[in-house]
Design a protein around this motif. Sequence first.
Motif, PDB file in Angstrom:
ATOM      1  N   TYR A 177      59.793  30.931  93.233  1.00 16.37           N
ATOM      2  CA  TYR A 177      60.029  29.708  92.465  1.00 16.37           C
ATOM      3  C   TYR A 177      59.824  29.949  90.975  1.00 16.37           C
ATOM      4  O   TYR A 177      60.631  29.514  90.139  1.00 16.37           O
ATOM      5  CB  TYR A 177      59.080  28.589  92.908  1.00 16.37           C
ATOM      6  N   LEU A 178      58.735  30.638  90.641  1.00 13.75           N
ATOM      7  CA  LEU A 178      58.428  30.888  89.230  1.00 13.75           C
ATOM      8  C   LEU A 178      59.494  31.773  88.584  1.00 13.75           C
ATOM      9  O   LEU A 178      59.796  31.622  87.404  1.00 13.75           O
ATOM     10  CB  LEU A 178      57.048  31.543  89.114  1.00 13.75           C
ATOM     11  N   HIS A 179      60.062  32.673  89.363  1.00 12.25           N
ATOM     12  CA  HIS A 179      61.106  33.545  88.822  1.00 12.25           C
ATOM     13  C   HIS A 179      62.407  32.781  88.590  1.00 12.25           C
ATOM     14  O   HIS A 179      63.099  33.002  87.583  1.00 12.25           O
ATOM     15  CB  HIS A 179      61.339  34.717  89.774  1.00 12.25           C
ATOM     16  N   LEU A 180      62.755  31.883  89.509  1.00 16.36           N
ATOM     17  CA  LEU A 180      64.007  31.145  89.409  1.00 16.36           C
ATOM     18  C   LEU A 180      63.893  29.881  88.564  1.00 16.36           C
ATOM     19  O   LEU A 180      64.913  29.237  88.299  1.00 16.36           O
ATOM     20  CB  LEU A 180      64.494  30.753  90.816  1.00 16.36           C
ATOM     21  N   SER A 181      62.692  29.524  88.131  1.00 12.84           N
ATOM     22  CA  SER A 181      62.496  28.310  87.341  1.00 12.84           C
ATOM     23  C   SER A 181      62.860  28.567  85.884  1.00 12.84           C
ATOM     24  O   SER A 181      63.304  29.664  85.500  1.00 12.84           O
ATOM     25  CB  SER A 181      61.048  27.845  87.457  1.00 12.84           C
ATOM     26  N   ALA A 182      62.643  27.534  85.070  1.00  7.95           N
ATOM     27  CA  ALA A 182      62.924  27.663  83.636  1.00  7.95           C
ATOM     28  C   ALA A 182      61.995  28.677  82.983  1.00  7.95           C
ATOM     29  O   ALA A 182      62.324  29.223  81.918  1.00  7.95           O
ATOM     30  CB  ALA A 182      62.792  26.306  82.951  1.00  7.95           C
ATOM     31  N   LEU A 183      60.840  28.927  83.591  1.00 10.25           N
ATOM     32  CA  LEU A 183      59.929  29.930  83.034  1.00 10.25           C
ATOM     33  C   LEU A 183      60.542  31.326  83.101  1.00 10.25           C
ATOM     34  O   LEU A 183      60.334  32.146  82.204  1.00 10.25           O
ATOM     35  CB  LEU A 183      58.596  29.902  83.783  1.00 10.25           C
ATOM     36  N   GLY A 184      61.273  31.595  84.172  1.00 13.27           N
ATOM     37  CA  GLY A 184      61.940  32.890  84.305  1.00 13.27           C
ATOM     38  C   GLY A 184      60.980  34.061  84.333  1.00 13.27           C
ATOM     39  O   GLY A 184      61.265  35.113  83.751  1.00 13.27           O
ATOM     40  N   TRP A 185      59.859  33.899  85.023  1.00 14.25           N
ATOM     41  CA  TRP A 185      58.886  34.982  85.077  1.00 14.25           C
ATOM     42  C   TRP A 185      59.491  36.219  85.745  1.00 14.25           C
ATOM     43  O   TRP A 185      60.105  36.128  86.805  1.00 14.25           O
ATOM     44  CB  TRP A 185      57.645  34.542  85.850  1.00 14.25           C
ATOM     45  N   VAL A 186      59.331  37.330  85.090  1.00 16.72           N
ATOM     46  CA  VAL A 186      59.837  38.594  85.606  1.00 16.72           C
ATOM     47  C   VAL A 186      58.679  39.349  86.261  1.00 16.72           C
ATOM     48  O   VAL A 186      57.679  39.661  85.608  1.00 16.72           O
ATOM     49  CB  VAL A 186      60.479  39.449  84.499  1.00 16.72           C
ATOM     50  N   PHE A 187      58.817  39.635  87.554  1.00 19.50           N
ATOM     51  CA  PHE A 187      57.770  40.344  88.287  1.00 19.50           C
ATOM     52  C   PHE A 187      58.094  41.832  88.261  1.00 19.50           C
ATOM     53  O   PHE A 187      58.929  42.333  89.019  1.00 19.50           O
ATOM     54  CB  PHE A 187      57.698  39.829  89.729  1.00 19.50           C
ATOM     55  N   GLU A 188      57.437  42.516  87.345  1.00 18.14           N
ATOM     56  CA  GLU A 188      57.607  43.958  87.267  1.00 18.14           C
ATOM     57  C   GLU A 188      56.841  44.628  88.402  1.00 18.14           C
ATOM     58  O   GLU A 188      56.227  43.960  89.241  1.00 18.14           O
ATOM     59  CB  GLU A 188      57.131  44.457  85.906  1.00 18.14           C
ATOM     60  N   ARG A 189      56.884  45.957  88.399  1.00 20.07           N
ATOM     61  CA  ARG A 189      56.305  46.679  89.528  1.00 20.07           C
ATOM     62  C   ARG A 189      54.816  46.389  89.686  1.00 20.07           C
ATOM     63  O   ARG A 189      54.338  46.218  90.815  1.00 20.07           O
ATOM     64  CB  ARG A 189      56.536  48.182  89.357  1.00 20.07           C
ATOM     65  N   TRP A 190      54.083  46.279  88.589  1.00 18.03           N
ATOM     66  CA  TRP A 190      52.654  46.011  88.708  1.00 18.03           C
ATOM     67  C   TRP A 190      52.393  44.589  89.193  1.00 18.03           C
ATOM     68  O   TRP A 190      51.396  44.327  89.889  1.00 18.03           O
ATOM     69  CB  TRP A 190      51.966  46.220  87.354  1.00 18.03           C
ATOM     70  N   ALA A 191      53.298  43.658  88.868  1.00 21.87           N
ATOM     71  CA  ALA A 191      53.134  42.281  89.326  1.00 21.87           C
ATOM     72  C   ALA A 191      53.494  42.122  90.795  1.00 21.87           C
ATOM     73  O   ALA A 191      53.037  41.181  91.447  1.00 21.87           O
ATOM     74  CB  ALA A 191      53.972  41.342  88.467  1.00 21.87           C
ATOM     75  N   VAL A 192      54.310  43.029  91.325  1.00 23.32           N
ATOM     76  CA  VAL A 192      54.654  42.957  92.742  1.00 23.32           C
ATOM     77  C   VAL A 192      53.417  43.162  93.604  1.00 23.32           C
ATOM     78  O   VAL A 192      53.286  42.581  94.687  1.00 23.32           O
ATOM     79  CB  VAL A 192      55.749  43.993  93.074  1.00 23.32           C
ATOM     80  N   ALA A 193      52.487  43.983  93.125  1.00 23.19           N
ATOM     81  CA  ALA A 193      51.239  44.181  93.865  1.00 23.19           C
ATOM     82  C   ALA A 193      50.454  42.871  93.963  1.00 23.19           C
ATOM     83  O   ALA A 193      49.873  42.561  95.019  1.00 23.19           O
ATOM     84  CB  ALA A 193      50.395  45.257  93.186  1.00 23.19           C
ATOM     85  N   LEU A 194      50.461  42.070  92.882  1.00 23.53           N
ATOM     86  CA  LEU A 194      49.811  40.762  92.941  1.00 23.53           C
ATOM     87  C   LEU A 194      50.535  39.830  93.906  1.00 23.53           C
ATOM     88  O   LEU A 194      49.907  39.033  94.608  1.00 23.53           O
ATOM     89  CB  LEU A 194      49.762  40.155  91.541  1.00 23.53           C
TER      90      LEU A 194
END
Length: 282
Positions: A177-194
């Motif tokens: 949701y956060l990635h597809l929202s207006a925020l457009g958060w990009v989950f890089e490789r280190w964020a995928v672990a989270l």
Amino acid sequence: MSADRDQDPDALEPVPSALLRPPARRRRFRNVPLRIVLPNLITLLSLCLGLTAIRYATEGSFERAVFFIVAAAVLDGVDGRLARALKGTTRFGAELDSLADFVDFGVAPALTLYFWNMHQMKSFGWFAAMVFAIAMALRLARFNAGLDDPDRPAWASNFFTGMPAPAGAITALLPLYLHLSALGWVFERWAVALEIAYLLGIAGLMASAIPHFSGKSLGRVPREQVIPVLFGVAVFVLLLATFPMEVLAAVVILFLALIPFSLRSHRRYVRRDAEKARSFPA
């Protein structure tokens, strides 16, 4: 000899016992009323939505996959209430609903998150997806086993043991949701672990015994609150249609924030029953 044999009744060959039995009655199939068929049709429709979500996830259309999973969650809430309203609850319907829930809310969200970005972590991402699906299966099996428990108190229907299946699926998709929202958060490789750690945490909540509000007691609305409730529902639907990902993210955060309150309310009921048991021993 042949004439004597034809005239002697004792010399006749015995008639097989199968020919002496009365003709078996034809098995009659009773007609199944529509009030039983209709909830099961809705369950099958929700299963089709979950399978379609898997298809779109494999094709990379993750927004459509989210839409079909959320739609399956809505139908999952409709079929149960419809079956209770029409008095069409059956054991077959309960088993079919559990199988559909496993696909819709266990397999579909796990594969959606894996195909989205958890595949970057290779085996760790697939491990998290499998743990989530296994936790969903265990949660549904425990729910079915609890249906036959005669010792449950009346207030237990206000709570789910562990996070409910539809809520677990919708909550697990929060990073998407956060990635597809207006925020457009990009989950890089280190964020995928989270993200993987978050998914494992949701799986733990589903498999745990932590109580969650069920919402089954919200079946009636006071007469003086009908207009405000209708207005609130209309506003929520409009916001969901206009800002779907933002609204879903807000709903998930609010739902997670309610967990401590549901736990405290459940403990209050347990404490009250313990006090009654001490006051009125058997």
